[in-house]
Design a protein around this motif. Structure first.
Motif, PDB file in Angstrom:
ATOM      1  N   ARG A 234      23.989 -35.723  18.378  1.00 17.69           N
ATOM      2  CA  ARG A 234      24.158 -37.185  18.508  1.00 17.69           C
ATOM      3  C   ARG A 234      22.804 -37.884  18.484  1.00 17.69           C
ATOM      4  O   ARG A 234      22.622 -38.904  17.822  1.00 17.69           O
ATOM      5  CB  ARG A 234      24.872 -37.517  19.821  1.00 17.69           C
ATOM      6  CG  ARG A 234      26.382 -37.358  19.777  1.00 17.69           C
ATOM      7  CD  ARG A 234      27.042 -38.117  20.931  1.00 17.69           C
ATOM      8  NE  ARG A 234      26.536 -37.755  22.246  1.00 17.69           N
ATOM      9  CZ  ARG A 234      26.970 -36.711  22.963  1.00 17.69           C
ATOM     10  NH1 ARG A 234      27.921 -35.928  22.487  1.00 17.69           N
ATOM     11  NH2 ARG A 234      26.463 -36.452  24.150  1.00 17.69           N
ATOM     12  N   GLU A 235      21.837 -37.319  19.180  1.00 20.58           N
ATOM     13  CA  GLU A 235      20.508 -37.956  19.227  1.00 20.58           C
ATOM     14  C   GLU A 235      19.813 -37.894  17.866  1.00 20.58           C
ATOM     15  O   GLU A 235      19.120 -38.830  17.487  1.00 20.58           O
ATOM     16  CB  GLU A 235      19.661 -37.289  20.313  1.00 20.58           C
ATOM     17  CG  GLU A 235      20.176 -37.601  21.722  1.00 20.58           C
ATOM     18  CD  GLU A 235      19.430 -36.890  22.839  1.00 20.58           C
ATOM     19  OE1 GLU A 235      19.728 -37.178  24.012  1.00 20.58           O
ATOM     20  OE2 GLU A 235      18.565 -36.023  22.542  1.00 20.58           O
ATOM     21  N   CYS A 236      20.015 -36.794  17.132  1.00 24.41           N
ATOM     22  CA  CYS A 236      19.412 -36.688  15.794  1.00 24.41           C
ATOM     23  C   CYS A 236      20.057 -37.685  14.830  1.00 24.41           C
ATOM     24  O   CYS A 236      19.387 -38.238  13.955  1.00 24.41           O
ATOM     25  CB  CYS A 236      19.551 -35.264  15.242  1.00 24.41           C
ATOM     26  SG  CYS A 236      18.447 -34.089  16.043  1.00 24.41           S
ATOM     27  N   ALA A 237      21.356 -37.922  14.999  1.00 30.88           N
ATOM     28  CA  ALA A 237      22.062 -38.847  14.101  1.00 30.88           C
ATOM     29  C   ALA A 237      21.520 -40.270  14.234  1.00 30.88           C
ATOM     30  O   ALA A 237      21.678 -41.086  13.332  1.00 30.88           O
ATOM     31  CB  ALA A 237      23.560 -38.816  14.398  1.00 30.88           C
ATOM     32  N   ARG A 238      20.889 -40.566  15.370  1.00 32.96           N
ATOM     33  CA  ARG A 238      20.356 -41.923  15.583  1.00 32.96           C
ATOM     34  C   ARG A 238      18.915 -42.080  15.097  1.00 32.96           C
ATOM     35  O   ARG A 238      18.352 -43.180  15.176  1.00 32.96           O
ATOM     36  CB  ARG A 238      20.425 -42.275  17.073  1.00 32.96           C
ATOM     37  CG  ARG A 238      21.851 -42.472  17.584  1.00 32.96           C
ATOM     38  CD  ARG A 238      21.862 -43.270  18.877  1.00 32.96           C
ATOM     39  NE  ARG A 238      21.324 -42.519  20.001  1.00 32.96           N
ATOM     40  CZ  ARG A 238      22.088 -41.784  20.833  1.00 32.96           C
ATOM     41  NH1 ARG A 238      23.390 -41.721  20.666  1.00 32.96           N
ATOM     42  NH2 ARG A 238      21.528 -41.129  21.827  1.00 32.96           N
ATOM     43  N   LEU A 239      18.312 -40.987  14.595  1.00 31.72           N
ATOM     44  CA  LEU A 239      16.916 -41.090  14.156  1.00 31.72           C
ATOM     45  C   LEU A 239      16.856 -41.781  12.790  1.00 31.72           C
ATOM     46  O   LEU A 239      17.521 -41.356  11.849  1.00 31.72           O
ATOM     47  CB  LEU A 239      16.272 -39.695  14.044  1.00 31.72           C
ATOM     48  CG  LEU A 239      16.149 -38.894  15.341  1.00 31.72           C
ATOM     49  CD1 LEU A 239      15.544 -37.522  15.053  1.00 31.72           C
ATOM     50  CD2 LEU A 239      15.302 -39.638  16.372  1.00 31.72           C
ATOM     51  N   PRO A 240      16.063 -42.842  12.681  1.00 30.57           N
ATOM     52  CA  PRO A 240      15.985 -43.546  11.403  1.00 30.57           C
ATOM     53  C   PRO A 240      14.965 -42.908  10.453  1.00 30.57           C
ATOM     54  O   PRO A 240      14.092 -42.147  10.878  1.00 30.57           O
ATOM     55  CB  PRO A 240      15.523 -44.948  11.816  1.00 30.57           C
ATOM     56  CG  PRO A 240      14.694 -44.714  13.040  1.00 30.57           C
ATOM     57  CD  PRO A 240      15.247 -43.488  13.719  1.00 30.57           C
ATOM     58  N   ARG A 241      15.084 -43.243   9.194  1.00 25.92           N
ATOM     59  CA  ARG A 241      14.093 -42.910   8.155  1.00 25.92           C
ATOM     60  C   ARG A 241      13.820 -41.415   8.014  1.00 25.92           C
ATOM     61  O   ARG A 241      12.722 -40.996   7.744  1.00 25.92           O
ATOM     62  CB  ARG A 241      12.770 -43.651   8.415  1.00 25.92           C
ATOM     63  CG  ARG A 241      12.898 -45.166   8.288  1.00 25.92           C
ATOM     64  CD  ARG A 241      11.580 -45.872   8.511  1.00 25.92           C
ATOM     65  NE  ARG A 241      11.039 -45.632   9.847  1.00 25.92           N
ATOM     66  CZ  ARG A 241      11.443 -46.272  10.949  1.00 25.92           C
ATOM     67  NH1 ARG A 241      12.401 -47.171  10.879  1.00 25.92           N
ATOM     68  NH2 ARG A 241      10.911 -46.002  12.116  1.00 25.92           N
ATOM     69  N   LEU A 242      14.850 -40.601   8.227  1.00 27.63           N
ATOM     70  CA  LEU A 242      14.721 -39.164   7.977  1.00 27.63           C
ATOM     71  C   LEU A 242      15.968 -38.702   7.223  1.00 27.63           C
ATOM     72  O   LEU A 242      17.025 -39.323   7.332  1.00 27.63           O
ATOM     73  CB  LEU A 242      14.605 -38.382   9.294  1.00 27.63           C
ATOM     74  CG  LEU A 242      13.337 -38.617  10.131  1.00 27.63           C
ATOM     75  CD1 LEU A 242      13.463 -37.924  11.476  1.00 27.63           C
ATOM     76  CD2 LEU A 242      12.101 -38.112   9.386  1.00 27.63           C
ATOM     77  N   ASN A 243      15.826 -37.621   6.461  1.00 29.77           N
ATOM     78  CA  ASN A 243      16.944 -37.084   5.678  1.00 29.77           C
ATOM     79  C   ASN A 243      17.400 -35.770   6.333  1.00 29.77           C
ATOM     80  O   ASN A 243      17.034 -34.685   5.900  1.00 29.77           O
ATOM     81  CB  ASN A 243      16.465 -36.871   4.231  1.00 29.77           C
ATOM     82  CG  ASN A 243      17.550 -36.330   3.326  1.00 29.77           C
ATOM     83  OD1 ASN A 243      18.705 -36.182   3.739  1.00 29.77           O
ATOM     84  ND2 ASN A 243      17.180 -36.041   2.089  1.00 29.77           N
ATOM     85  N   LEU A 244      18.157 -35.904   7.419  1.00 35.37           N
ATOM     86  CA  LEU A 244      18.478 -34.744   8.269  1.00 35.37           C
ATOM     87  C   LEU A 244      19.889 -34.207   8.010  1.00 35.37           C
ATOM     88  O   LEU A 244      20.833 -34.971   7.839  1.00 35.37           O
ATOM     89  CB  LEU A 244      18.370 -35.139   9.748  1.00 35.37           C
ATOM     90  CG  LEU A 244      17.050 -35.742  10.221  1.00 35.37           C
ATOM     91  CD1 LEU A 244      17.146 -36.117  11.699  1.00 35.37           C
ATOM     92  CD2 LEU A 244      15.895 -34.782   9.988  1.00 35.37           C
ATOM     93  N   THR A 245      19.997 -32.887   8.020  1.00 35.42           N
ATOM     94  CA  THR A 245      21.293 -32.199   7.978  1.00 35.42           C
ATOM     95  C   THR A 245      21.264 -31.142   9.072  1.00 35.42           C
ATOM     96  O   THR A 245      20.268 -30.420   9.193  1.00 35.42           O
ATOM     97  CB  THR A 245      21.498 -31.503   6.614  1.00 35.42           C
ATOM     98  OG1 THR A 245      21.451 -32.489   5.585  1.00 35.42           O
ATOM     99  CG2 THR A 245      22.828 -30.764   6.550  1.00 35.42           C
TER     100      THR A 245
END
Ligand SMILES: [Zn+2]
Ligand SMILES: [Zn+2]
Length: 255
Positions: A234-245
């Motif tokens: 959940r916390e990673c999903a809120r990080l802006p300006r990154l291309n995370l999977t």
């Protein structure tokens, strides 16, 4: 380059496996779940395993894969790591006490495993890839890897908290296709993360600001602790300006 996720967690339950990834069926990165997550044929098909550091969640299945490959007459498995990691494996793991010394079994001339010492930042050919170890910041000697194939490079962070050299190296790697990046604890466990040399989503975002292409580069997250998995996601999903999977067991990525 095909990347398969065999284990991608910082702990184990029946639904979580410790770190292990396989590139093109022949090169493994860390050995946390190489036997719990691969069938015998896939275990015997591996040519080499890159070991980031000696912590048990990254080396544990070296014990069982050495035994399995020995029983099947497989070629020696190259265990590539830096000097301190190999020294720990020799002294504390394959030491004829905790487990037999498979670097001399079945014979010293054709053993089940063969150590290959990596020098930091010196590329070496392993299983057809140019592999480079880059130092990162953990509680013991640990390194990241860049793995360059014919069509580009993949990077793997290893266990690390905030670090610098890795980002310099990745900024200079112009064919980088993807980064496997650790994140272990939620933001409210920042003290624990700092003490154990790991990232929270907040420290990860701050560190990734050192990467020029952070917004575009596919970044595959691994090493979440099973107890905190949902919260860290959940916390990673809120990080802006990154291309995370977020990596999941059985994932397959074509890079
Ligand atoms: Zn570790
Ligand atoms: Zn770990």
């Amino acid at each position: 380059m095909e990347l398969r996720v065999i284990g991608c967690h910082g702990g184990e339950t029946p639904k979580h496996r410790t770190s292990a990834f396989v590139v093109d069926d022949r090169l493994a990165i860390d050995a946390g779940s190489l036997t719990s997550g691969l069938d015998l044929r896939a275990q015997c098909a591996l040519e080499a395993v890159l070991v980031s550091h000696a912590h048990l969640d990254h080396v544990r299945d070296l014990a069982t894969i050495a035994d399995n490959r020995n029983q099947n007459g497989a070629a020696p498995l190259v265990v590539a790591a830096t000097k301190p990691t190999i020294a720990t494996l020799r002294k504390h793991f394959f030491n004829n006490l905790l487990w037999p010394d498979f670097s001399r079994i079945p014979s010293a001339g054709r053993p089940a495993i063969r150590y290959l010492e990596l020098k930091l930042e010196r590329p070496v050919d392993i299983a057809g890839y140019a592999v480079r170890a880059v130092p990162v910041d953990h509680t013991i000697a640990c390194c990241a890897f860049t793995v360059r194939g014919e069509r580009g490079s993949l990077a793997y962070s290893g266990d690390t908290g905030p670090t610098d050299r890795l980002w310099d190296v990745l900024n200079a790697t112009d064919d980088l296709k993807a980064l496997l990046m650790e994140v272990s604890f939620p933001n409210d466990a920042a003290r624990l993360a700092r003490a154990s040399g790991h990232h929270t989503p907040e420290t990860l975002a701050r560190d990734m600001a050192k990467l020029g292409r952070a917004k575009e580069l596919p970044t595959l997250l691994y090493h979440m602790k099973p107890s905190f998995q949902a919260k860290v996601e959940r916390e990673c999903a809120r990080l802006p300006r990154l291309n995370l999977t977020v990596c999941a067991l059985g994932d397959q990525f074509i890079l």
